[in-house]
Enzyme design. Structure first.
Site, PDB file in Angstrom:
ATOM      1  N   ARG A 141       0.842  -1.123   0.051  1.00  0.00           N
ATOM      2  CA  ARG A 141       0.039   0.020  -0.019  1.00  0.00           C
ATOM      3  C   ARG A 141       1.014   1.393   0.016  1.00  0.00           C
ATOM      4  NH1 ARG A 141      -2.926   2.759   4.612  1.00  0.00           N
ATOM      5  NH2 ARG A 141      -4.917   3.429   4.052  1.00  0.00           N
ATOM      6  N   GLU A 198      -9.374   7.364   5.021  1.00  0.00           N
ATOM      7  CA  GLU A 198     -10.072   7.260   6.430  1.00  0.00           C
ATOM      8  C   GLU A 198     -11.282   8.358   6.261  1.00  0.00           C
ATOM      9  OE1 GLU A 198      -7.516   5.061   9.886  1.00  0.00           O
ATOM     10  OE2 GLU A 198      -7.509   7.311   9.531  1.00  0.00           O
ATOM     11  N   GLU A 238      -5.954  -1.074   7.190  1.00  0.00           N
ATOM     12  CA  GLU A 238      -4.857  -0.612   8.116  1.00  0.00           C
ATOM     13  C   GLU A 238      -4.874  -1.666   9.575  1.00  0.00           C
ATOM     14  OE1 GLU A 238      -4.338   3.437   9.031  1.00  0.00           O
ATOM     15  OE2 GLU A 238      -4.730   4.108   7.042  1.00  0.00           O
TER      16      GLU A 238
END
Length: 385
Positions: free
Chosen positions: A84, A174, A284
């Site tokens: 990522r 997020e 995550e």
């Protein structure tokens, strides 16, 4: 993950709500078999965005056998399938801009890793507590809608041109409370919720991804930070779907110190695949292997009081490894094999580089390497199921 306000607990934005709208959507093509994923945990990887800076600071890494290797190769040899990569628009010098992400993508491809791209659509850290518009971008909705489309399109084209096409794109980081504040901020201090402007921006980013490489559009992930928070997850995705956003994967951050117990994580993941008919990815995750502080300047996790399952997974290298083994089990228990996998967050960040210039590395006890660069037992979690 983000590290504002002394790199501590400001990410704990509270979002409450409920909803009741479900809709079907396409599953990732690389996991399709008769309409359902054929291989569980096909995504096993890590966000290694700080790696170039760490290497420039002299950090070296060793695998479980003690052999010096490039960090991305250690993960690949352990069984990882993805990397990522974080991208900021105009960050402080040396931090994760497009050029650094492109260079790391080339290394990842040589190591046999696929790419999950994480553009923050910010100049620096973005999370539920802040999503500032890049300084050089427009400040109105029409201008931002066009800018996020063209920026996403051009970014993905740059990755494709160098032979490292993006496999999964998350539209923002997020985005539980919106994107590109205040224009795309989901809820304002007066209680106003801006779903129309927020979803227009997300849709524009998705459109840009589709325009970048026609015929090879990456899978689209929407990423929030509500791993064990069922009501909050339903509130967000019920609304997103009701506003017509088309996406492929539900991405969650799960940090047990903020996002609930493993039982709550399991409940939420199971509910999401049933409610929305989409696969889920833990985008995550991290867990401490010690309470000691590698750089002596403060850490995020300093006490087991904020770890809900610490009795089962004590803070030690062995306890950390057991935690990741349980994460594998949780994902394998998701119905229909739709627990796609997990991405550890900055498991190589063992110190030497601050979360901002001159600051500390508050993550150095949440890594999968000790402070000498020796891989910890948690590295075994990347093996094939």
């Amino acid at each position: 993950m983000s590290l504002p306000r002394s790199a501590a607990l400001s990410r704990r934005s509270l979002i409450a709500g409920a909803g009741g709208i479900a809709a079907a959507a396409l599953l990732p093509s690389q996991a399709l078999a008769g309409g359902r994923p054929s291989t569980a945990l096909g995504i096993r990887g890590a966000d290694l965005s700080f790696l170039p800076q760490l290497e420039e600071a002299g950090v070296k890494y060793r695998d479980l056998a003690g052999r010096l290797r490039p960090c991305e190769e250690i993960f690949s040899r352990a069984g990882a399938t993805y990397i990522r990569l974080r991208v900021w628009v105009d960050p402080p010098e040396g931090y994760s801009d497009k050029a650094r992400a492109l260079a790391l993508a080339r290394r990842a491809k040589r190591a046999g890793l696929k790419i999950l791209l994480d553009p923050h659509y910010c100049d620096f850290w973005a999370d539920p507590g802040k999503q500032p518009i890049p300084a050089s971008w427009p400040k109105d909705l029409p201008g931002l809608t066009e800018k996020i489309r063209t920026y996403t399109r051009d970014l993905l084209r740059d990755f494709a041109r160098q032979g490292t096409p993006v496999d999964i794109l998350q539209v923002g980081n997020e985005i539980t409370a919106g994107i590109l504040w205040p224009v795309g901020q989901l809820y304002l201090p007066d209680g106003t919720q801006q779903w129309a402007s927020f979803t227009d921006l997300v849709k524009a980013g998705i459109t840009g991804a589709k325009q970048a490489t026609p015929g090879r559009t990456p899978k689209i992930m929407l990423h929030i930070d509500r791993g064990g928070k069922l009501g909050d997850t339903q509130w967000f995705f019920d609304n997103v779907i009701s506003w017509g956003v088309e996406f492929d994967i539900i991405g969650q951050s799960y940090y047990p110190m903020w996002h609930g117990s493993l039982a709550q994580l399991q409940e939420n993941l199971n509910d999401s695949v049933a409610r929305y008919d989409k696969p889920v990815l833990i985008a995550e995750i991290s867990y401490p292997w010690t309470f000691e502080d590698g750089d002596g300047r403060g850490n995020i996790v300093t006490s087991d009081a904020i770890l809900p399952d610490v009795d089962r997974f004590p803070v030690s290298p062995a306890g950390q490894a057991a935690f990741y083994e349980e994460i594998r089990r949780v994902l394998l228990q998701v119905p229909g094999g739709r627990g796609l996998g997990f991405m550890a967050w900055e498991p190589e960040w063992i110190g030497a580089v601050g979360w901002e210039p001159g600051a500390e590395a508050p993550n150095d006890n949440l890594t999968q390497f000790d402070w000498t660069g020796q891989a910890l037992p948690a590295m075994r979690a990347y093996r094939r199921p």
